[in-house]
Design a protein around this motif. Structure first.
Motif, PDB file in Angstrom:
ATOM      1  N   GLY A 131      -4.895  -4.795  14.094  1.00 40.44           N
ATOM      2  CA  GLY A 131      -4.592  -3.487  13.517  1.00 40.44           C
ATOM      3  C   GLY A 131      -4.428  -3.501  12.018  1.00 40.44           C
ATOM      4  O   GLY A 131      -3.709  -2.665  11.457  1.00 40.44           O
ATOM      5  N   THR A 132      -5.062  -4.453  11.351  1.00 35.36           N
ATOM      6  CA  THR A 132      -4.995  -4.510   9.892  1.00 35.36           C
ATOM      7  C   THR A 132      -5.443  -3.181   9.304  1.00 35.36           C
ATOM      8  O   THR A 132      -6.562  -2.735   9.534  1.00 35.36           O
ATOM      9  CB  THR A 132      -5.875  -5.646   9.346  1.00 35.36           C
ATOM     10  N   ALA A 133      -4.565  -2.554   8.537  1.00 37.47           N
ATOM     11  CA  ALA A 133      -4.844  -1.214   8.017  1.00 37.47           C
ATOM     12  C   ALA A 133      -6.053  -1.186   7.097  1.00 37.47           C
ATOM     13  O   ALA A 133      -6.803  -0.205   7.065  1.00 37.47           O
ATOM     14  CB  ALA A 133      -3.609  -0.692   7.288  1.00 37.47           C
ATOM     15  N   LEU A 134      -6.269  -2.261   6.362  1.00 33.33           N
ATOM     16  CA  LEU A 134      -7.370  -2.286   5.409  1.00 33.33           C
ATOM     17  C   LEU A 134      -8.720  -2.175   6.105  1.00 33.33           C
ATOM     18  O   LEU A 134      -9.655  -1.575   5.560  1.00 33.33           O
ATOM     19  CB  LEU A 134      -7.306  -3.572   4.575  1.00 33.33           C
TER      20      LEU A 134
ATOM     21  N   ARG B  27       0.817  -1.226   0.000  1.00 35.51           N
ATOM     22  CA  ARG B  27       0.000   0.000   0.000  1.00 35.51           C
ATOM     23  C   ARG B  27       0.848   1.273   0.000  1.00 35.51           C
ATOM     24  O   ARG B  27       0.362   2.337  -0.385  1.00 35.51           O
ATOM     25  CB  ARG B  27      -0.963   0.015   1.184  1.00 35.51           C
ATOM     26  N   ASN B  28       2.097   1.180   0.412  1.00 31.91           N
ATOM     27  CA  ASN B  28       2.959   2.362   0.434  1.00 31.91           C
ATOM     28  C   ASN B  28       3.912   2.436  -0.750  1.00 31.91           C
ATOM     29  O   ASN B  28       4.751   3.346  -0.807  1.00 31.91           O
ATOM     30  CB  ASN B  28       3.755   2.395   1.746  1.00 31.91           C
ATOM     31  N   LYS B  29       3.766   1.507  -1.684  1.00 32.10           N
ATOM     32  CA  LYS B  29       4.615   1.549  -2.873  1.00 32.10           C
ATOM     33  C   LYS B  29       4.168   2.691  -3.795  1.00 32.10           C
ATOM     34  O   LYS B  29       2.968   2.934  -3.969  1.00 32.10           O
ATOM     35  CB  LYS B  29       4.535   0.214  -3.631  1.00 32.10           C
ATOM     36  N   LYS B  30       5.131   3.369  -4.390  1.00 27.14           N
ATOM     37  CA  LYS B  30       4.827   4.541  -5.212  1.00 27.14           C
ATOM     38  C   LYS B  30       4.006   4.204  -6.452  1.00 27.14           C
ATOM     39  O   LYS B  30       3.294   5.061  -6.982  1.00 27.14           O
ATOM     40  CB  LYS B  30       6.129   5.238  -5.616  1.00 27.14           C
TER      41      LYS B  30
END
Length: 295
Positions: free
Chosen positions: A284-287, A181-184
């Motif tokens: 704490g799954t971000a999704l 999710r943090n990949k450009k």
């Protein structure tokens, strides 16, 4: 009396994973080694997550909201996922001056490895798993892959297992979101976000693709990609004509709403699904923070 099973197409099991029958035995390896161009755009999702909607938005953005250009540039693309038939081979012959806009339901270990090296861009669409399942079931029963997908109750049970067609919602989406999710070159959007703020999401995709549009062009993209306009457009007849497999045609755009799961889930099924959902999304799954089941 005719055996009912003769009406079903079946699936192709490759390394223990269920794919549609149009996916050949060597396709997963060939997709993984697919040569990615720097300007490639992949629309990636679990099936029935708003894939065609997102694909249409991206195509309109690339063509600056010009319907004629969309028809000229992208209606000639191989329809359906790149893993179907020999679509990925056809894409290799596309002219280099036009960015290739492709759709795929490839799981994380099959997606072209060069994407993870930073080549190309991925617009990843996620839909809440309850609505996703109802839409997927309607698709599966029309396509008649397996008998267990024909009735809602049996399809519900199948969807909770790892060997569901294309895997289950959790096994498909979580590895992508948690690790990339943090990949450009990845942009993650949800179906519900697009329903709430269609124009805002169009602008986000424009920014991600580095394709700024004027206010007028953005409005045209939004207008072209409303649910009602897409359902009435030649996009529907195009995909139905091209994807008429074994004389079976499916409904490309059905309802396009959030919360349709309430018309199908029983109280018991909803409770059971919630328990599984809470277990899979715990820690704490971000999704989980982005998934909404009604608006």
């Amino acid at each position: 009396m005719t055996d009912k099973l003769t009406d079903f197409q079946g699936v192709n099991v490759i390394n223990g994973f269920k794919w549609p029958p149009l996916v050949h035995d060597d396709t997963p390896d060939n997709i993984h080694n697919f040569e990615v161009r720097e300007d490639d755009i992949f629309v990636l999702s679990y099936p029935k997550s708003g894939t065609h909607w997102t694909l249409e938005i991206v195509g309109n953005i690339v063509c600056e909201g010009n319907k004629d250009k969309v028809n000229e540039n992208y209606r000639s693309n191989p329809p359906g996922p790149i893993e179907f038939s020999d679509n990925y081979k056809k894409l290799n012959s596309f002219l280099t001056e036009k960015p290739r806009v492709m759709m795929t339901h490839a799981r994380v270990d099959v997606l072209p490895k060069q994407i993870f090296e930073g080549k190309g861009k991925v617009v990843f669409m996620i839909r809440n798993p309850k609505d996703n399942l109802v839409s997927y079931w309607n698709f599966l029963k029309e396509y008649q892959y397996l008998e267990e997908y024909e009735e809602w109750d049996s399809c519900f049970e199948a969807s909770l297992k790892a060997d569901m067609l294309y895997g289950n919602w959790f096994d498909f989406n979580l590895p992508y979101y948690e690790n990339h999710r943090n990949k450009k070159n990845f942009l993650f959007l949800t179906y519900e976000e697009m329903k709430i703020d269609h124009k805002g999401c169009v602008i986000r995709i424009c920014d991600f693709l580095s394709r700024p549009l004027s206010e007028e062009q953005v409005d045209k993209v939004v207008e072209n990609t409303t649910f009602s306009n897409m359902k009435a457009s030649n996009l529907v007849s195009f995909f139905q004509e091209k994807e008429d497999i074994g004389k079976r045609k499916y409904t490309l755009f059905r309802k396009g709403i959030v919360g349709d799961w309430k018309t199908r889930f029983t109280v018991a099924q909803n409770g059971r699904f919630d328990a599984i959902y809470n277990h899979r999304m715990e820690g704490g799954t971000a999704l989980a923070k982005r998934i909404i089941f009604e608006i």
